[in-house]
Design a protein around this motif. Structure first.
Motif, mmCIF file in Angstrom:
data_model
loop_
_atom_site.group_PDB
_atom_site.id
_atom_site.type_symbol
_atom_site.label_atom_id
_atom_site.label_comp_id
_atom_site.label_asym_id
_atom_site.label_seq_id
_atom_site.Cartn_x
_atom_site.Cartn_y
_atom_site.Cartn_z
ATOM 1 N N LEU A 25 0.988 -1.137 -0.090
ATOM 2 C CA LEU A 25 0.092 0.038 -0.096
ATOM 3 C C LEU A 25 0.771 1.314 -0.063
ATOM 4 N N THR A 28 1.702 1.977 -3.358
ATOM 5 C CA THR A 28 0.798 2.370 -4.203
ATOM 6 C C THR A 28 0.194 3.884 -3.788
ATOM 7 N N PHE A 33 -6.575 0.044 3.212
ATOM 8 C CA PHE A 33 -7.180 -0.848 1.960
ATOM 9 C C PHE A 33 -8.299 -1.634 2.515
#
Length: 607
Positions: A25, A28, A33
């Protein structure tokens, strides 16, 4: 055998897998999430490829959601699964939260850092869920960020492949209507509503519409696919073409155009100014976004196949009755075997019971699959509402305890779902009173009469009234819809104080399954399937009423009943039901089982 007892889910891997997800994450650029127990079709059953929640947390229940933030993580489950989740999940990593106490949205309002970006897979959430979560995230000044590909998939090295089961034809004599007639029915409804097309994401809706069945999911005979039905009744079917043989292609006919799954975006892009029906609960957010980008006008409403699928036609009802007679005979043989084995002191475990029940159903020669993994909980395991035995939890049956068995079967002509709670030898005194209160609730639903227009929310209190008077209750719905050789859990109808908002109509099939669970001691549930009917109006009556016809045929353990707690009408119903079970099953079971049925189904005042 149909049921396996080893699971790839491993809660002990939770710390390592959560850490790897958090690292992904960061790369990203999001702060958390969402990991639902869902696939792109929003059904209850998912393929191993889509068991992301189980892989991450170890939780194997059929409903749940994990939220992973940089410093905190939680898994949200309903009242069926609180005990199971606490047992399967590493509490040091994931806080187990009961949704009837704290919703994911309220948790996010407290836990989400100000201005956080929360990632989600747009294929795995419907618009209704997205809107609730988005409101909570926005309240913290944050944003929901769609992520493709799913970052969890990038760290799941041995993720199973997507399923590739073959599609088969559901014969017209069992379906009751030709697929062309169903397509015309739905097409007319769209045209009358001023709608150009409807997008279908639920595989059981597509299976019903096209009279097909599939092999992509264990326990549910459906195929992973999407469809677009137009007001002209023409259908675009998006599916792996390798699942379709020549016979199925001929069956689909000229009114159905088959596309590979990756052609979906292109067809949606061509809808331009069309008005397209989407279901808020089942259509993925990804589809709504693609249609909006194309300039289509979205009409938010119910899947147009849901209600006609729920209203079973005469051929489907005949098939369901035949399936329940066949299944009742198998279940009676099982109950006779169980009582005989326990009385003889035979050493048995929960897995032994599951395997023997499956064998009796397999002996029918008509079993396609079990309808769901059998719930077989002895003693304290019965208090775990959706307990699934595995080789780690497998427990020996002990005299003086209760055994709860919730099971079902898939036959080509129908789907069954039955729960019985039995005494293992002498009935435990502490459980007889709550058992009888549960039975009173089941009988109340069975005998109910109500005016048209009422919903499951209106009827649900009938099942709970006796328990409530005793200060008791249960944390699951009283009943769910059931498909006809389709999903054992089918909407839109339900018997529930949460979500039971669809008025009952003749032909709808539901479960009738009140219960009571004492943590660490026992669980009690009694379940029959019922179909909504239009009974005759009594003399002097002036309003059309609806009622239930019971489909399930199986004895209820008379040893567990406290007779004085039943009134005269309840006793009469029970004796009449048992007489029907005995009369219908005795001709189709072995002689020794028929003799046992005569005893098990004797009038209550003879025990």
């Amino acid at each position: 055998m149909y049921q396996t007892f080893d699971s790839a889910a491993d809660g002990s891997m939770g710390p390592e897998r959560a850490a790897r997800l958090r690292a992904a994450l960061i790369e990203t650029g999001v702060d958390g999430f969402l990991v639902p127990r869902a696939d792109a079709h929003q059904g209850e059953t998912v393929a191993p490829h889509d068991e992301r929640l189980a892989w991450l947390t170890g939780f194997t229940g059929s409903a749940g959601l994990a939220i992973v933030l940089a410093e905190r993580a939680a898994i949200f489950v309903d009242g069926r699964y609180t005990l199971q989740a606490a047992d399967q999940v590493d509490g040091g990593v994931f806080e187990v939260v009961a949704t009837h106490e704290t919703t994911p949205e309220s948790w996010l309002r407290r836990a989400l850092p100000e201005g956080a970006r929360l990632g989600f897979d747009p294929w795995l959430h419907g618009r209704a869920e997205f809107d609730r979560l988005n409101e909570a995230v926005s309240a913290r000044g944050g944003a929901l960020v769609p992520l493709e590909p799913n970052p969890l998939d990038t760290i799941w090295e041995d993720q199973p492949p997507s399923p590739t089961g073959a599609v088969s034809i559901q014969p017209a004599e069992l379906a009751g209507e030709a697929a062309a007639e169903k397509r015309a029915l739905v097409g007319r409804a769209l045209e009358e509503g001023g709608i150009d097309a409807a997008f279908l994401s639920l595989p059981d809706s597509i299976a019903w519409l096209l009279n097909i069945r599939g092999g992509d999911l264990a326990r549910s005979p459906v195929a992973h696919c999407f469809a677009l039905i137009r007001k002209s009744s023409e259908v675009d079917l998006f599916i792996d073409p390798d699942k379709l043989d020549g016979a199925v292609m001929a069956h689909l006919g000229n009114g159905v155009t088959v596309h590979p799954a990756d052609a979906l975006d292109g067809v949606l892009a061509g809808l331009g100014d069309a008005k397209v029906r989407l279901d808020r609960t089942s259509a993925p957010v990804r589809i709504a976004t693609r249609l909006e980008t194309a300039g289509a006008r979205i009409d938010w409403g119910r899947d147009p196949c849901a209600l006609p699928k729920a209203r079973k036609n005469p051929a489907e009802l005949a098939g369901m009755r035949a399936a329940h007679l066949r299944d009742g005979a198998a279940f009676a043989r099982f109950l006779h075997w169980l009582e005989t084995a326990v009385d003889a002191g035979e050493a048995l475990t929960e897995i032994d019971v599951v395997e023997r029940l499956e064998a009796f159903r397999d002996d029918t020669g008509a079993l396609m699959d079990i309808a769901f993994d059998t719930i077989c909980g002895s003693g304290p395991n019965g208090a775990i509402v959706h307990y699934r035995v595995n080789r780690k939890t497998n427990r020996a049956l002990s005299p003086g305890e209760l055994l709860l068995v919730d099971s079902g079967a898939q036959y080509r002509d129908g789907t069954t779902d039955i729960t019985r709670t039995m005494a293992l030898g002498a009935a435990p005194d502490a459980a007889r009173r709550p058992f009888t209160l549960v039975l009173k609730g089941m009988i109340a639903i069975s005998r109910a009469r109500w005016p048209k227009g009422l919903t499951g929310r209106d009827l649900d209190p009938l099942a709970r009234a006796a328990l409530w008077r005793a200060g008791l209750d249960y944390d699951h719905g009283t009943g769910h819809g059931v498909g006809c050789y389709l999903n054992v859990h089918e909407g839109p109808q339900s018997l529930s104080r949460r979500g039971g908002e669809v008025p009952f109509e003749p032909g709808m099939i539901l479960s009738n399954e009140p219960g009571y669970y004492r943590n660490g001691a026992f669980g009690i549930r009694i379940e029959n399937l019922v179909v909504v009917t239009e009974p005759s109006i009594p003399e002097g009556g002036d309003r059309t009423m609806l009622g239930f016809e019971t489909l399930t045929l199986a004895p209820i353990d008379r040893r567990m009943i406290v007779p004085d707690l039943l009134d005269a009408d309840e006793r009469a119903w029970l004796d009449s039901y048992h007489a029907r079970v005995r009369d219908e099953l005795s001709p189709v079971v072995p002689a020794e089982t028929a003799a046992w049925l005569s005893r098990a189904c004797a009038p209550l005042d003879t025990q």
